[in-house]
Design a protein around this motif. Structure first.
Motif: not given
Length: 76
Positions: A1-30
């Motif tokens: 199975m291929p590895k997923r790749i997501l794009q987002g914005t860094v919201t926190s870099d407080a921890n060592e060697q770790t960043v928190t990334v906010l990923v937003e997705r848009r879709f049409k309500h069914p």
């Protein structure tokens, strides 16, 4: 199975060697046919502490690095 790749914005870099990334997705309500925005935060491994708050980054799935980290920062 291929590895997923997501794009987002860094919201926190407080921890060592770790960043928190906010990923937003848009879709049409069914039923309402309105565009809906949903967001989710991922904790990603940042080996060199290179990324700061506000940077746009791409993250890729990987083997677990810790209890909460399952993603690595691919590039800016």
């Amino acid at each position: 199975m291929p590895k997923r790749i997501l794009q987002g914005t860094v919201t926190s870099d407080a921890n060592e060697q770790t960043v928190t990334v906010l990923v937003e997705r848009r879709f049409k309500h069914p039923l309402l046919q309105k565009t809906v925005r949903k967001s989710k935060k991922y904790r990603a491994h940042d080996e060199k502490n290179a990324f700061k708050v506000g940077d746009t980054v791409r993250i890729i799935e990987c083997a677990p690095k810790s209890k909460t980290k399952r993603w690595e920062v691919l590039e800016a």
